[in-house]
Write a protein that holds these residues in place. Structure first.
Motif, PDB file in Angstrom:
ATOM      1  N   SER A 127     -15.183  -4.587   0.015  1.00  0.00           N
ATOM      2  CA  SER A 127     -15.075  -3.763   1.224  1.00  0.00           C
ATOM      3  C   SER A 127     -13.814  -4.086   2.032  1.00  0.00           C
ATOM      4  O   SER A 127     -13.581  -3.492   3.081  1.00  0.00           O
ATOM      5  CB  SER A 127     -16.312  -3.951   2.108  1.00  0.00           C
ATOM      6  N   PHE A 128     -13.020  -5.017   1.542  1.00  0.00           N
ATOM      7  CA  PHE A 128     -11.770  -5.357   2.229  1.00  0.00           C
ATOM      8  C   PHE A 128     -10.728  -4.259   1.984  1.00  0.00           C
ATOM      9  O   PHE A 128     -10.850  -3.473   1.051  1.00  0.00           O
ATOM     10  CB  PHE A 128     -11.232  -6.706   1.721  1.00  0.00           C
ATOM     11  N   ASP A 129      -9.704  -4.253   2.807  1.00  0.00           N
ATOM     12  CA  ASP A 129      -8.637  -3.262   2.629  1.00  0.00           C
ATOM     13  C   ASP A 129      -7.879  -3.485   1.334  1.00  0.00           C
ATOM     14  O   ASP A 129      -7.453  -2.538   0.677  1.00  0.00           O
ATOM     15  CB  ASP A 129      -7.631  -3.337   3.796  1.00  0.00           C
ATOM     16  N   THR A 130      -7.662  -4.752   1.027  1.00  0.00           N
ATOM     17  CA  THR A 130      -6.841  -5.088  -0.134  1.00  0.00           C
ATOM     18  C   THR A 130      -7.460  -6.248  -0.902  1.00  0.00           C
ATOM     19  O   THR A 130      -8.277  -7.007  -0.372  1.00  0.00           O
ATOM     20  CB  THR A 130      -5.420  -5.520   0.296  1.00  0.00           C
ATOM     21  N   ILE A 170     -15.910 -10.396  -6.784  1.00  0.00           N
ATOM     22  CA  ILE A 170     -16.032 -10.053  -5.365  1.00  0.00           C
ATOM     23  C   ILE A 170     -16.039 -11.316  -4.525  1.00  0.00           C
ATOM     24  O   ILE A 170     -15.427 -11.392  -3.468  1.00  0.00           O
ATOM     25  CB  ILE A 170     -17.324  -9.235  -5.108  1.00  0.00           C
ATOM     26  N   THR A 171     -16.777 -12.312  -5.008  1.00  0.00           N
ATOM     27  CA  THR A 171     -16.751 -13.601  -4.333  1.00  0.00           C
ATOM     28  C   THR A 171     -17.142 -14.686  -5.308  1.00  0.00           C
ATOM     29  O   THR A 171     -17.741 -14.416  -6.354  1.00  0.00           O
ATOM     30  CB  THR A 171     -17.673 -13.630  -3.095  1.00  0.00           C
ATOM     31  N   SER A 214     -11.137  -5.267   8.141  1.00  0.00           N
ATOM     32  CA  SER A 214     -10.436  -3.985   8.210  1.00  0.00           C
ATOM     33  C   SER A 214     -10.426  -3.446   9.640  1.00  0.00           C
ATOM     34  O   SER A 214      -9.388  -2.983  10.133  1.00  0.00           O
ATOM     35  CB  SER A 214     -11.124  -2.980   7.275  1.00  0.00           C
ATOM     36  N   ILE A 243     -17.437 -18.528   9.113  1.00  0.00           N
ATOM     37  CA  ILE A 243     -16.959 -19.512   8.129  1.00  0.00           C
ATOM     38  C   ILE A 243     -17.364 -20.916   8.548  1.00  0.00           C
ATOM     39  O   ILE A 243     -17.819 -21.729   7.736  1.00  0.00           O
ATOM     40  CB  ILE A 243     -15.425 -19.409   7.969  1.00  0.00           C
ATOM     41  N   ARG A 275     -10.247   4.228   8.519  1.00  0.00           N
ATOM     42  CA  ARG A 275     -11.474   3.631   7.975  1.00  0.00           C
ATOM     43  C   ARG A 275     -12.591   3.495   9.012  1.00  0.00           C
ATOM     44  O   ARG A 275     -13.689   3.070   8.674  1.00  0.00           O
ATOM     45  CB  ARG A 275     -11.173   2.245   7.390  1.00  0.00           C
ATOM     46  N   GLY A 280     -15.688  -7.920   4.976  1.00  0.00           N
ATOM     47  CA  GLY A 280     -14.602  -7.059   4.507  1.00  0.00           C
ATOM     48  C   GLY A 280     -14.338  -5.923   5.474  1.00  0.00           C
ATOM     49  O   GLY A 280     -13.177  -5.658   5.856  1.00  0.00           O
ATOM     50  N   TYR A 281     -15.379  -5.264   5.906  1.00  0.00           N
ATOM     51  CA  TYR A 281     -15.219  -4.166   6.866  1.00  0.00           C
ATOM     52  C   TYR A 281     -14.761  -4.687   8.233  1.00  0.00           C
ATOM     53  O   TYR A 281     -13.967  -4.045   8.919  1.00  0.00           O
ATOM     54  CB  TYR A 281     -16.524  -3.385   7.005  1.00  0.00           C
ATOM     55  N   TYR A 293     -19.662  -8.239   2.184  1.00  0.00           N
ATOM     56  CA  TYR A 293     -19.594  -6.800   2.491  1.00  0.00           C
ATOM     57  C   TYR A 293     -19.248  -6.572   3.965  1.00  0.00           C
ATOM     58  O   TYR A 293     -18.330  -5.814   4.304  1.00  0.00           O
ATOM     59  CB  TYR A 293     -20.945  -6.177   2.148  1.00  0.00           C
ATOM     60  N   LYS A 324      -7.912  -4.964  11.887  1.00  0.00           N
ATOM     61  CA  LYS A 324      -6.541  -4.480  11.707  1.00  0.00           C
ATOM     62  C   LYS A 324      -6.293  -3.162  12.441  1.00  0.00           C
ATOM     63  O   LYS A 324      -5.144  -2.753  12.599  1.00  0.00           O
ATOM     64  CB  LYS A 324      -6.243  -4.271  10.221  1.00  0.00           C
ATOM     65  N   GLU A 330     -19.956 -13.497  -7.900  1.00  0.00           N
ATOM     66  CA  GLU A 330     -20.417 -12.112  -7.784  1.00  0.00           C
ATOM     67  C   GLU A 330     -19.319 -11.199  -8.301  1.00  0.00           C
ATOM     68  O   GLU A 330     -18.146 -11.364  -7.950  1.00  0.00           O
ATOM     69  CB  GLU A 330     -20.733 -11.753  -6.324  1.00  0.00           C
ATOM     70  N   GLU A 380       1.215  -9.559   5.910  1.00  0.00           N
ATOM     71  CA  GLU A 380       0.991  -9.078   4.557  1.00  0.00           C
ATOM     72  C   GLU A 380       1.713  -9.946   3.548  1.00  0.00           C
ATOM     73  O   GLU A 380       1.321 -10.042   2.399  1.00  0.00           O
ATOM     74  CB  GLU A 380       1.498  -7.634   4.420  1.00  0.00           C
ATOM     75  N   ASN A 387     -10.658 -19.174   1.860  1.00  0.00           N
ATOM     76  CA  ASN A 387     -10.794 -19.939   3.096  1.00  0.00           C
ATOM     77  C   ASN A 387     -12.239 -20.362   3.319  1.00  0.00           C
ATOM     78  O   ASN A 387     -12.524 -21.503   3.695  1.00  0.00           O
ATOM     79  CB  ASN A 387     -10.301 -19.089   4.272  1.00  0.00           C
ATOM     80  N   LYS A 388     -13.144 -19.449   3.038  1.00  0.00           N
ATOM     81  CA  LYS A 388     -14.565 -19.715   3.287  1.00  0.00           C
ATOM     82  C   LYS A 388     -15.145 -20.708   2.278  1.00  0.00           C
ATOM     83  O   LYS A 388     -15.882 -21.614   2.636  1.00  0.00           O
ATOM     84  CB  LYS A 388     -15.348 -18.399   3.227  1.00  0.00           C
ATOM     85  N   THR A 412       0.836  -1.202   0.000  1.00  0.00           N
ATOM     86  CA  THR A 412       0.000   0.000   0.000  1.00  0.00           C
ATOM     87  C   THR A 412       0.868   1.248   0.000  1.00  0.00           C
ATOM     88  O   THR A 412       2.043   1.221   0.352  1.00  0.00           O
ATOM     89  CB  THR A 412      -0.899   0.025   1.238  1.00  0.00           C
ATOM     90  N   LYS A 445     -20.000 -23.319   6.463  1.00  0.00           N
ATOM     91  CA  LYS A 445     -19.682 -24.673   6.000  1.00  0.00           C
ATOM     92  C   LYS A 445     -20.634 -25.697   6.612  1.00  0.00           C
ATOM     93  O   LYS A 445     -21.011 -26.672   5.971  1.00  0.00           O
ATOM     94  CB  LYS A 445     -18.225 -25.009   6.336  1.00  0.00           C
ATOM     95  N   ASP A 465      -6.587  -9.499   0.862  1.00  0.00           N
ATOM     96  CA  ASP A 465      -7.454  -9.835   1.996  1.00  0.00           C
ATOM     97  C   ASP A 465      -8.736 -10.507   1.514  1.00  0.00           C
ATOM     98  O   ASP A 465      -9.216 -11.478   2.117  1.00  0.00           O
ATOM     99  CB  ASP A 465      -7.818  -8.565   2.776  1.00  0.00           C
ATOM    100  N   HIS A 496      -9.789 -14.408   2.365  1.00  0.00           N
ATOM    101  CA  HIS A 496     -11.005 -14.723   3.114  1.00  0.00           C
ATOM    102  C   HIS A 496     -11.913 -15.661   2.324  1.00  0.00           C
ATOM    103  O   HIS A 496     -12.377 -16.686   2.840  1.00  0.00           O
ATOM    104  CB  HIS A 496     -11.768 -13.446   3.457  1.00  0.00           C
ATOM    105  N   HIS A 497     -12.152 -15.299   1.069  1.00  0.00           N
ATOM    106  CA  HIS A 497     -13.110 -16.083   0.290  1.00  0.00           C
ATOM    107  C   HIS A 497     -12.565 -17.468  -0.061  1.00  0.00           C
ATOM    108  O   HIS A 497     -13.328 -18.434  -0.149  1.00  0.00           O
ATOM    109  CB  HIS A 497     -13.510 -15.308  -0.970  1.00  0.00           C
TER     110      HIS A 497
END
Lengths: 216, 129
Positions: free
Chosen positions: A145-148, A209-210, B63, B19, B71, B59-60, B56, B66, A202, A113, A158-159, A92, B23, A151, A155-156
């Motif tokens: 909506s994630f920072d990066t 996005i996912t 953040s 998660i 944000r 994601g927030y 959605y 962290k 999506e 990171e 893993n899920k 970043t 599952k 990320d 997440h996705h």
């Protein structure tokens, strides 16, 4: 820029990474030696003594790909590229390629990171087939909506994908929209597609996005 | 006063739990999908709605975990209107019959909502520090 870097024999900028232990805690064996590149260049790379490229940066989205040799996987009889794992770094606040070296050198990339894939303890160790594949798959994702972007992918994966990032990203990339039901643009600008099999994706602004599936 | 580390740990736990519950609801999600597909329910699908909403919110939440101060206000503003109870698709789905037939998916929905509330609370707390 105001930051001085030593130069290698080819005249490009270089900086040692090995002094920065805090940024790399997984493997103590690193064969990359130099960060090459300059502010006017569109990408940077990190090279080994043999000149093979170890790092690339896509200036459009701040992606940096590092490949390194995990010591436990090192096979001296194998072709060089087979000894490399690929990782994606999200850097970043990078204004120019020149700053990548500076940031790495300053250790501003944390271990968290730095590990997208290939770190120790990863089940079913896999790599992208090439830098270009990693870059292509990574560039298809948005951060939502994630920072990066990283990320979001982590997440996705893993899920929905059990943590196998590479396979997950490949499946998402291969989602077949032909014959899939589309939601059309939704209020938030996203569009969802789903197939009879339960597979769905999506996207927003052309970026994933996912991705996942709903099946018994 | 709640320590910031506590919030971050709880958020992380909640994300992990979403998660796990997601599952755990795999079979139920498959059944819901098959029912929706056979009955031509797509745009009003509870699965579609939760896919978008959970991504959605998570994601927030990630953040917020962290602790990036820049944000916090954005997170509060973005998540505040995103309650599951503001979604007609979700509220209409929350019938007694569905809750009993799909208990794992119901728990997942509630957990996502709790993650939203937790994240807002944490960021609001951070902003007062």
């Amino acid at each position: 820029m105001g930051v001085s870097h030593p130069q290698n024999t080819s005249g490009a900028y270089l900086a040692s990474l090995t002094s920065d232990e805090s940024a790399y805690q997984y493997d103590s064996t690193y064969n990359y030696k130099y960060i090459n590149g300059g502010a006017s260049e569109s990408f940077a790379y990190l090279s080994d003594d043999d000149g093979s490229v170890g790092l690339e940066k896509d200036s459009s989205d701040g992606m940096v790909i590092i490949k390194r040799i995990p010591s436990h996987l090192l096979d001296t009889n194998a072709p060089v590229w087979k000894n490399y794992a690929y990782e994606l770094f999200t850097v970043t606040n990078v204004g120019a390629v020149y700053d990548i070296g500076y940031q790495l050198y300053q250790g501003e990339i944390t271990t968290g990171e730095a590990t997208l894939y290939g770190g120790s303890g990863v089940k079913g160790f896999k790599t992208f087939s090439s830098f270009s594949e990693a870059r292509k798959l990574y560039s298809q994702w948005g951060k939502g909506s994630f920072d990066t972007v990283k990320d979001s992918i982590m997440h996705h994966a893993n899920k929905h994908g059990g943590g196998d990032v590479v396979t997950y990203m490949r499946r998402a990339s291969n989602f077949n929209k032909r014959g899939a039901h589309s939601s059309g643009p939704r209020d938030d600008g996203s569009t969802l597609w789903e197939r009879r099999t339960g597979e769905f994706i999506e996207e927003r602004d052309g970026k994933i996005i996912t991705y996942g599936w709903n099946r018994r | 006063m709640i320590d910031r580390n506590i919030y971050e740990t709880v958020i992380e736990n909640y994300i992990e739990q979403t998660i796990i519950y997601y599952k755990r609801a795999s079979k139920e999600r498959g059944e819901i999908h098959e029912y929706n597909w056979d009955n031509d329910i797509h745009d009003d699908s509870i699965l579609f709605e939760m896919v978008s909403l959970s991504s959605y919110i998570t994601g927030y939440a990630t953040s917020a975990k962290k602790g990036k101060h820049e944000r916090f206000q954005e997170i509060v503003d973005s998540l505040s209107p995103k309650s599951i109870y503001n979604s007609s698709i979700i509220v209409n789905w929350l019938t007694q019959e569905n809750i009993e037939q799909y208990p794992n998916f119901f728990n997942y929905i509630i957990l996502v909502e709790n993650l939203r509330i937790l994240t807002i609370s944490a960021c609001s707390h951070y902003l007062k520090e």
